[in-house]
Design a protein around this motif. Structure first.
Motif, PDB file in Angstrom:
ATOM      1  N   ASN A   3       0.347  -1.585  -0.062  1.00 26.28           N
ATOM      2  CA  ASN A   3      -0.299   0.126  -0.321  1.00 26.28           C
ATOM      3  C   ASN A   3       1.068   0.935  -0.012  1.00 26.28           C
ATOM      4  O   ASN A   3       0.546   2.598  -0.877  1.00 26.28           O
ATOM      5  N   ARG A  53       2.176   1.810  -3.872  1.00 27.81           N
ATOM      6  CA  ARG A  53       1.374   1.752  -4.039  1.00 27.81           C
ATOM      7  C   ARG A  53       0.811   3.410  -4.200  1.00 27.81           C
ATOM      8  O   ARG A  53       1.352   4.623  -5.224  1.00 27.81           O
ATOM      9  N   ALA A  54       1.091   4.038  -2.937  1.00 27.53           N
ATOM     10  CA  ALA A  54       0.886   4.768  -2.683  1.00 27.53           C
ATOM     11  C   ALA A  54       1.936   6.433  -3.430  1.00 27.53           C
ATOM     12  O   ALA A  54       1.613   7.294  -3.686  1.00 27.53           O
ATOM     13  N   ASN A  67       2.323   6.811  -7.222  1.00 26.04           N
ATOM     14  CA  ASN A  67       1.008   7.467  -7.744  1.00 26.04           C
ATOM     15  C   ASN A  67       1.532   8.987  -7.646  1.00 26.04           C
ATOM     16  O   ASN A  67       1.015   9.806  -7.148  1.00 26.04           O
ATOM     17  N   LEU A 102      -1.915  10.246  -9.853  1.00 21.17           N
ATOM     18  CA  LEU A 102      -3.394  10.677  -8.220  1.00 21.17           C
ATOM     19  C   LEU A 102      -4.200   8.980  -7.852  1.00 21.17           C
ATOM     20  O   LEU A 102      -4.225   8.801  -9.641  1.00 21.17           O
ATOM     21  N   SER A 103      -4.844   9.583  -7.340  1.00 22.58           N
ATOM     22  CA  SER A 103      -5.906   7.994  -7.181  1.00 22.58           C
ATOM     23  C   SER A 103      -6.864   8.468  -8.568  1.00 22.58           C
ATOM     24  O   SER A 103      -7.743   8.035  -8.972  1.00 22.58           O
ATOM     25  N   GLU A 104      -7.328   9.441  -8.475  1.00 20.93           N
ATOM     26  CA  GLU A 104      -8.586  10.146  -9.368  1.00 20.93           C
ATOM     27  C   GLU A 104      -8.572  10.858 -10.136  1.00 20.93           C
ATOM     28  O   GLU A 104      -9.287  11.676 -10.544  1.00 20.93           O
TER      29      GLU A 104
END
Length: 105
Positions: free
Chosen positions: A46, A49-50, A53, A74-76
């Motif tokens: 986790n 991955r962060a 990103n 980024l995530s979105e």
């Protein structure tokens, strides 16, 4: 960490002055490319991955002078900025629009 091959950062230069990374399914190892026997830092999936990103990536078309763009997914959404003026701000693109753009490449 015994699985996978160590990859040296493309920023290491000819003297190996950076880091190496080895990934496996749920974690990554990071070590100093100048001191390969000095141990490595193990980063959970986790957190890895962060980290990935949030990393700005320079276009492979930038050349030696960095004359292109950098992208940070980024995530979105995705951020895009001028690789010659990293402090000049960035353009934030919504995730759906970014994915549509990538599908057309």
């Amino acid at each position: 960490m015994n699985e996978g091959a160590w990859r040296t950062s493309s920023y290491s230069g000819s003297q190996g002055e950076c880091v190496e990374v080895r990934t496996r399914s749920e974690e990554a190892g990071v070590r100093d490319s100048k001191d390969r026997d000095g141990g490595s830092l193990l980063i959970g999936g986790n957190a890895w991955r962060a980290f990935l990103n949030g990393v700005w990536r320079t276009s492979s078309y930038s050349g030696q002078q960095g004359q292109c763009v950098e992208v940070c997914t980024l995530s979105e959404e995705a951020g895009v900025r001028d690789s010659k003026d990293r402090e000049g701000g960035s353009l934030l693109i919504a995730g759906e629009a970014w994915r549509a753009f990538l599908e057309r490449l």
